[in-house]
Design an enzyme around this catalytic site. Structure first.
Site, PDB file in Angstrom:
ATOM      1  N   HIS A 497      -6.569  58.936  27.433  1.00  0.00           N
ATOM      2  CA  HIS A 497      -7.706  58.640  28.603  1.00  0.00           C
ATOM      3  C   HIS A 497      -8.528  59.736  28.734  1.00  0.00           C
ATOM      4  CE1 HIS A 497      -8.015  57.496  32.991  1.00  0.00           C
ATOM      5  NE2 HIS A 497      -8.220  58.703  33.025  1.00  0.00           N
ATOM      6  N   GLU A 498      -7.958  60.900  28.847  1.00  0.00           N
ATOM      7  CA  GLU A 498      -8.999  62.325  29.070  1.00  0.00           C
ATOM      8  C   GLU A 498      -9.828  62.405  28.077  1.00  0.00           C
ATOM      9  OE1 GLU A 498      -8.963  63.112  31.973  1.00  0.00           O
ATOM     10  OE2 GLU A 498      -7.097  62.493  32.706  1.00  0.00           O
ATOM     11  N   HIS A 501     -12.961  60.238  28.621  1.00  0.00           N
ATOM     12  CA  HIS A 501     -13.811  60.930  29.651  1.00  0.00           C
ATOM     13  C   HIS A 501     -14.557  62.069  29.069  1.00  0.00           C
ATOM     14  CE1 HIS A 501     -12.502  59.335  33.510  1.00  0.00           C
ATOM     15  NE2 HIS A 501     -11.152  59.926  33.475  1.00  0.00           N
ATOM     16  N   HIS A 504     -17.482  60.555  27.098  1.00  0.00           N
ATOM     17  CA  HIS A 504     -18.384  60.050  28.008  1.00  0.00           C
ATOM     18  C   HIS A 504     -19.464  61.349  28.353  1.00  0.00           C
ATOM     19  CE1 HIS A 504     -19.274  57.492  31.915  1.00  0.00           C
ATOM     20  NE2 HIS A 504     -20.405  57.338  31.189  1.00  0.00           N
TER      21      HIS A 504
HETATM   22 ZN    ZN Z   1      -9.371  59.421  34.428  1.00  0.00          ZN
END
Ligand code: ZN
Length: 719
Positions: A497-498, A501, A504
């Protein structure tokens, strides 16, 4: 799961976001420059912050110098005798913010990851200054006059789409900052912003202090059921505190495994109460008054700007656009989730009945859910963990990234982290071109904020040709000396998940830093992180990387069970999350807040209205809801964003399944081009449609979570 929670992102959202290594102007006296590593040029080739040579006492002078420099640049723009142009006003603002943003990016990395008392003291001094600086910028009448002139003439300016978007966002930020208001109202906005900033810091400090004050000391009998490593860790902590027994700190990362495994029901209740009462105890750390004041100030601010409620104000900058649209979507998911959670509760009570329970309490759910999971899916977290060693999961992450995007991730032990134990990696394209630096800070430390997050130490900046520098923080328990950390499946999800990011931020390709990377609306920002979690349980990834200490791969049957278990307990998890989101939206939709307002009583009433199951409990109660109260805006009226983003990510992942599967690099390339690289250079719905060919629906989310009523689970291809 947090992303942009730093004060930096919140205070400086809009005009003061970019950060870069720009040459220091001669205005700063040279002795200060040479003595303070924050103020000189940072070393090539990557020009990352020189964390290793910064002394704590150098932050404040660096902030003062950088702020002075940015302020002077803004004054020059405001007082420019030449008529306003895009270049001498809007683009010039992008340049002006660089010196301050550069220092802020480095500093707010530390406040979250290594918030020592010394750093905390500096943060207390600097936060009101930054808030004041931010309001001064929005309320600078001459500057606003220039921005407004350009905005009114926008149709005639011949701007590129990215420039037009920058003008639009700059204009909106000024209006939201109070620029279009007159006299008293403007001054009041400035005062409110400064006060909110101080209150956010106070909220966080009370939470950390109450966590410390409510550590739970347990006996041998009370830790029964915990695995040996968790017991050893708790004993170690007690010893360090000069106590005998086992110490459990009431943070999520310690409490959730405890509630899942501890057989002693009274001990579970003790730990659960310590966890959910943080900030709500009758002591100096109680945050009720702080929350009330923040809510009142946010509402007052929204009304001054012409909105009915804070939620109306907040959702103007979102993909959902209105509180009603966000609530509609939440209820579309909440109702089937609540029905599912009721079924799950009845199911768990059957099992708990054998232990003499007639009623399931909130401290029982995880324990019995784990038992049901073990019965039905015949594996336990302990069995699973041996295949999920940290180094292997890290390799799985790099492998996924390479297979999807062709990127190579290589450790750079020559580059020091911002604190001992942080490792730095270089990310490169397949052809060797530098993409950016990645700081990995996996393990917990006493000075770290709870939870997991990504932050941008430096944003991608096309104007200067500067590559991004991003960090991921988790709170994994460090392994005993000489051993490797073993992760849970949830931990691995968090890892992916991290890094979603992080990608991104890393793959951003915009001209303007303030439009780059994760500077998107908050109901869009969790989309790239959540979509990456789909590869956590990818069979190829698990087969290659999920191996135990003897090098044996995770058995195929275990992989199947992990996947089969993925819809288990989803009613509970969804209700937990959405109850917090609905309370957030309701409390920020209030149009009156009396002086006697009691946030905790409001929370209790709101839960009643939504038929909340007591045995489930909110994921975040208000007194611990850092997303909402640790900063002036944060995720206030925005916690729904996680669900909104989940609708996007579930629907987006179907694009791979509808094509050639999870490793379809054409879909990955389109995803990179239309979603990851564009930042907020265009409205999110346009980016989404460019990637997917249409707007998203909630069907894929309901299907993935097993929340569709029977008969409604149409296969993806049929929709
Ligand atoms: Zn998050």
């Amino acid at each position: 799961m947090r992303s942009l929670t730093s004060l930096l992102a919140l205070l400086l959202a809009g005009p003061v976001l970019a950060q870069a290594a720009v040459p220091l102007p001669a205005a700063v006296p040279s002795p200060v420059r040479s003595a303070n590593p924050l103020l000189g040029e940072w070393a090539p080739p990557f020009r990352q912050p020189p964390f290793e040579s910064i002394r704590t006492d150098q932050w404040l002078p660096a902030f003062d110098a950088a702020m002075g420099e940015t302020r002077a640049a803004i004054d020059r723009i405001a007082n420019n005798p030449a008529p306003p142009t895009f270049a001498n006003t809007i683009e010039a603002l992008e340049w002006a913010r660089l010196p301050l943003a550069r220092v802020s990016g480095a500093f707010f990395t530390l406040t979250q990851a290594d918030g020592t008392p010394e750093i905390g003291a500096i943060e207390e001094k600097i936060s009101p200054k930054l808030a004041r600086f931010s309001s001064d910028t929005w309320l600078n009448a001459k500057l606003w006059g220039r921005v407004k002139t350009l905005w009114d003439a926008r149709a005639t300016l011949n701007l590129t789409p990215e420039q037009a978007r920058l003008l639009e966002i700059t204009q909106r930020n000024f209006v939201r900052g109070g620029a279009a208001l007159s006299g008293d109202a403007r001054a009041r906005i400035a005062a409110i912003d400064e006060r909110l900033s101080g209150l956010g810091v106070e909220f966080s400090q009370k939470l950390v202090a109450d966590q410390k004050a409510n550590e739970v000391l347990l006996s041998e009998a009370e830790v029964a059921g915990l695995p040996a490593d968790a017991r050893a860790g708790a004993a170690e902590k007690a010893k360090a505190a000069g106590k005998a027994g086992y110490l459990v700190v009431p943070t999520r990362s310690e409490v959730e495994p405890f509630l899942t495994l501890a057989t002693n029901r009274a001990a579970r209740e003790k730990v659960w109460r310590a966890f959910v009462m943080r900030g709500d105890n009758p002591n100096a750390n109680n945050s009720g008054a702080v929350i009330r004041e923040m809510l009142k100030l946010r509402l007052e601010r929204a009304k001054l700007l012409g909105y009915n409620s804070y939620a109306d104000y907040a959702l103007e900058n979102s993909m959902a656009k209105t509180p009603q649209a966000a609530t509609r979507l939440m209820m579309e998911v909440y109702r089937p989730a609540l029905a599912k959670a009721r079924e799950e509760e009845a199911d768990l009570l059957t099992l708990a009945g054998a232990d003499g329970l007639t009623r399931l309490e909130a401290w029982d759910w995880r324990y019995y859910a784990e038992k049901v999971r073990q019965q039905r899916y015949a594996f336990d977290e302990g069995e699973l963990k041996q295949y999920l060693a940290m180094p292997n999961m890290e390799a799985a992450l790099w492998d996924t990234t390479q297979r999807l995007f062709g990127l190579k991730v290589t450790e750079r032990p020559d580059i020091p982290g911002y604190v001992q134990g942080v490792r730095v990696f270089e990310v490169r394209e397949a052809d060797g071109r530098h993409v950016g630096l990645f700081y990995a800070d996996w393990f917990t430390r006493p000075t770290k904020q709870p939870g997991a997050w990504m932050n941008e130490i430096r944003e991608q900046n096309g104007m200067l040709g500067l590559a991004p520098i991003v960090a991921n923080n988790c709170n994994y328990t460090p392994p005993p000396p000489g051993q490797v950390a073993l992760l849970s499946m949830d931990d691995v999800d968090t890892l992916f998940h991290e890094f979603g990011h992080a990608l991104h931020g890393l793959l951003s390709n915009t001209r303007y830093a303030s439009l780059s990377g994760t500077n998107v609306y908050r109901d869009f920002v969790e989309f790239p992180s959540q979509v990456y979690e789909h590869w956590t349980t990818n069979p190829d990834i698990l087969a290659t990387h999920a191996k135990n200490a003897a090098g044996q791969p995770m058995p195929a049957a275990l992989i199947d069970k992990v996947k089969a278990a993925s819809t288990f307990n989803q009613g509970y998890l969804t209700v937990q999350q959405l109850s917090s989101a609905l309370v957030d939206m309701e409390i920020h939709s209030l149009t009156e807040i009396p002086d006697t307002f009691d946030p905790m009583a409001f929370e209790a009433q709101a839960l009643k209205r939504m038929d909340m199951l007591e045995a489930v409990g909110m994921r975040h109660r208000l007194p611990q809801f850092s997303h909402l109260f640790s900063s002036p805006e944060g995720y206030a009226a925005g916690y729904y964003s996680y669900t909104w983003s989940e609708v996007l990510e579930a629907d987006a992942y179907e694009a791979w399944l509808e094509a050639r599967g999870p490793w379809d690099t054409d879909v990955a390339a389109r995803y990179r081009r239309e979603i990851l690289s564009v930042g907020t250079t265009r409205p999110p719905e346009e980016s989404y449609v460019a990637f997917r060919g249409r707007m998203p629906t909630a069907d894929a989310l309901l299907k993935n979570r097993g929340l569709l009523p029977p008969g409604k689970g149409a296969p993806a291809a049929a929709r």
